[in-house]
Design a protein around this motif. Sequence first.
Motif, PDB file in Angstrom:
ATOM      1  N   ASN A  72      22.720 -35.468 -54.127  1.00  0.00           N
ATOM      2  CA  ASN A  72      24.018 -35.948 -52.809  1.00  0.00           C
ATOM      3  C   ASN A  72      24.195 -34.604 -52.488  1.00  0.00           C
ATOM      4  N   GLY A  73      24.937 -33.717 -52.889  1.00  0.00           N
ATOM      5  CA  GLY A  73      25.657 -32.364 -52.892  1.00  0.00           C
ATOM      6  C   GLY A  73      25.070 -31.822 -53.184  1.00  0.00           C
ATOM      7  N   ALA A  74      23.767 -31.838 -54.221  1.00  0.00           N
ATOM      8  CA  ALA A  74      23.261 -29.989 -54.229  1.00  0.00           C
ATOM      9  C   ALA A  74      22.260 -29.826 -53.432  1.00  0.00           C
ATOM     10  N   LEU A  75      21.721 -31.067 -53.151  1.00  0.00           N
ATOM     11  CA  LEU A  75      20.784 -30.473 -51.546  1.00  0.00           C
ATOM     12  C   LEU A  75      20.706 -29.822 -50.811  1.00  0.00           C
ATOM     13  N   ASN A  79      17.230 -24.575 -46.160  1.00  0.00           N
ATOM     14  CA  ASN A  79      15.792 -25.078 -46.705  1.00  0.00           C
ATOM     15  C   ASN A  79      14.964 -26.607 -47.183  1.00  0.00           C
ATOM     16  N   GLY A  80      15.587 -26.898 -47.015  1.00  0.00           N
ATOM     17  CA  GLY A  80      14.560 -28.491 -47.390  1.00  0.00           C
ATOM     18  C   GLY A  80      14.136 -29.386 -46.197  1.00  0.00           C
ATOM     19  N   LEU A  87      15.547 -37.012 -48.396  1.00  0.00           N
ATOM     20  CA  LEU A  87      16.590 -37.332 -49.666  1.00  0.00           C
ATOM     21  C   LEU A  87      17.596 -37.764 -49.644  1.00  0.00           C
ATOM     22  N   ALA A  88      18.613 -36.863 -48.549  1.00  0.00           N
ATOM     23  CA  ALA A  88      20.045 -37.624 -48.150  1.00  0.00           C
ATOM     24  C   ALA A  88      20.268 -39.332 -48.252  1.00  0.00           C
ATOM     25  N   ARG A  89      18.768 -39.730 -47.033  1.00  0.00           N
ATOM     26  CA  ARG A  89      19.449 -41.086 -46.334  1.00  0.00           C
ATOM     27  C   ARG A  89      18.783 -41.845 -47.430  1.00  0.00           C
TER      28      ARG A  89
END
Length: 132
Positions: A72-75, A79-80, A87-89
């Motif tokens: 999650n922290g690497a998202l 820019n995504g 993905l975060a959700r």
Amino acid sequence: MSHYPFDESYDSYRTVDLHSRAAAASPYELVLQLFDGLLDEMARARGHIQARRYQQKGQSLEKCLQILNGLNGALDHDNGGEVVQGLARLYDYCIYRISDVSVTLSLEGLDEVTGLLGVLREGWEGVNANRR
């Protein structure tokens, strides 16, 4: 329950193998390795719940949460776009469900998260295959 010497040797071997594979991996392959480790640990946690090894269950689920928090922290939120937001959700939902499973010991909840993560892993595998 004490560890057998074999368990410690095997864990050391797995750690060295993981480090060597990670050093040679692309970012996409690294994400796949994280998913593989996460899914392995989910299976381990399931076995601990079934065998009523609650201390080991807690350790396994904590590892799962750490990996999910790392993913999650690497998202790249800047820019995504919608994909990263989705993905975060999904990662947040999986974190919530694993935290719930830690208390309720719900195998159904664990299986739900495992299924979601399996689909995500397949998606990353497709992305990795398409970049070649």
